[in-house]
Design a protein around this motif. Structure first.
Motif, PDB file in Angstrom:
ATOM      1  N   ALA A 180       0.851  -1.194   0.000  1.00 27.15           N
ATOM      2  CA  ALA A 180       0.000   0.000   0.000  1.00 27.15           C
ATOM      3  C   ALA A 180       0.885   1.242   0.000  1.00 27.15           C
ATOM      4  N   ILE A 182      -0.065   5.312   0.309  1.00 25.61           N
ATOM      5  CA  ILE A 182      -1.116   6.330   0.416  1.00 25.61           C
ATOM      6  C   ILE A 182      -0.445   7.691   0.596  1.00 25.61           C
ATOM      7  N   LEU A 195      -4.724   6.853  -3.023  1.00 27.39           N
ATOM      8  CA  LEU A 195      -4.680   5.595  -2.281  1.00 27.39           C
ATOM      9  C   LEU A 195      -4.365   4.463  -3.255  1.00 27.39           C
ATOM     10  N   HIS A 211     -10.737  -3.897  -4.311  1.00 36.53           N
ATOM     11  CA  HIS A 211     -10.037  -3.181  -3.247  1.00 36.53           C
ATOM     12  C   HIS A 211     -10.010  -1.683  -3.525  1.00 36.53           C
ATOM     13  N   TYR A 215     -11.281   0.829  -0.714  1.00 35.09           N
ATOM     14  CA  TYR A 215     -10.622   2.080  -0.315  1.00 35.09           C
ATOM     15  C   TYR A 215     -11.620   3.239  -0.306  1.00 35.09           C
ATOM     16  N   PHE A 219     -12.229   4.936   3.386  1.00 35.87           N
ATOM     17  CA  PHE A 219     -11.619   6.241   3.613  1.00 35.87           C
ATOM     18  C   PHE A 219     -12.664   7.350   3.610  1.00 35.87           C
TER      19      PHE A 219
END
Length: 231
Positions: A180, A182, A195, A211, A215, A219
């Motif tokens: 990941a 971000i 993201l 996914h 996200y 978020f």
């Protein structure tokens, strides 16, 4: 009040009754309330026991994807624009939520969040990755294992996106099943969140697609909760 739901054969319109909102609004409220009840009644260990077979199956699938991908990953990015809260305020709330020992605000952000917390290995997450339930860990910030992040194609300029976090997603046995990256940059009235998630190249494309949607949901809800907590 206008609320129209259409299928190929049927159209349903809410024309009167409730004071405000749509049928979809009502359904979401009740779904969240029911989910919170089950989470509370089962508790952390109850959820882990209930999902044990799913987790074993999901982790085995992701472990095999990692093996056949031989260290190669594919990525995708969800971009969110937030107004009314700065990235520093949001990230401060996130830090507090993850370190505060209360899973509730973290779990509430997505229906497929089951466990979020810290144990002897690190920051543990039990959630869906695509259709697969997985128990994995996040970590590695600032270590040599994160060298990939410095050369990632998705890396954005420090001047515009100064707040960055990168992490490996790994199973308890150390198998890296994802990554990941971000990145957050402030705007005049809020911030932009980039993201990015990576999965082994042999994972089906729908795992990555879901996914990216995951996200967006989690978020968005975390940002709204962080803003509400600031009053």
């Amino acid at each position: 009040m206008t609320d129209i739901h259409t299928t190929p054969a049927v159209t349903v319109t809410l024309t009167s009754g409730p004071a405000e909102g749509t049928i979809d609004d009502f359904e979401l409220f009740y779904a969240r309330r029911a989910l919170e009840r089950f989470r509370t009644r089962l508790g952390r260990q109850g959820l882990l026991d209930l999902l044990a077979a799913d987790i074993e199956e999901g982790n085995a699938f992701l472990r095999e994807c990692a093996r056949t991908s031989e260290g190669r990953f594919k990525g995708g990015t969800t971009v969110l624009t937030a107004r009314g809260i700065s990235s520093s305020a949001f990230l401060a709330w996130m830090d507090g939520a993850f370190s505060g020992g209360d899973e509730k605000p973290l779990l509430a952000a997505h229906p497929e969040h089951y466990v979020m917390g810290t144990d002897d290995i690190g920051a543990r997450v039990v959630e869906n990755i695509g259709p697969h339930v997985s128990s994995f860990y996040m970590g590695g910030w600032g270590t040599d294992e994160m060298a990939w992040a410095a050369t990632a194609e998705e890396l954005l300029p420090e001047a515009d996106f100064p707040r960055k976090m990168s992490s490996n997603l790994f199973l308890a046995d150390g198998t890296v099943i994802g990554r990941a990256l971000i990145q957050f940059g402030d705007t005049a009235d809020g911030f932009t969140a980039n993201l990015t998630v990576y999965f082994p190249v042999t994972c089906p494309d729908d795992v990555l697609e879901h996914h990216l949607r995951h996200y967006a949901v989690e978020f968005r809800n975390w940002i709204v909760t962080a803003a509400a907590a600031r009053g």
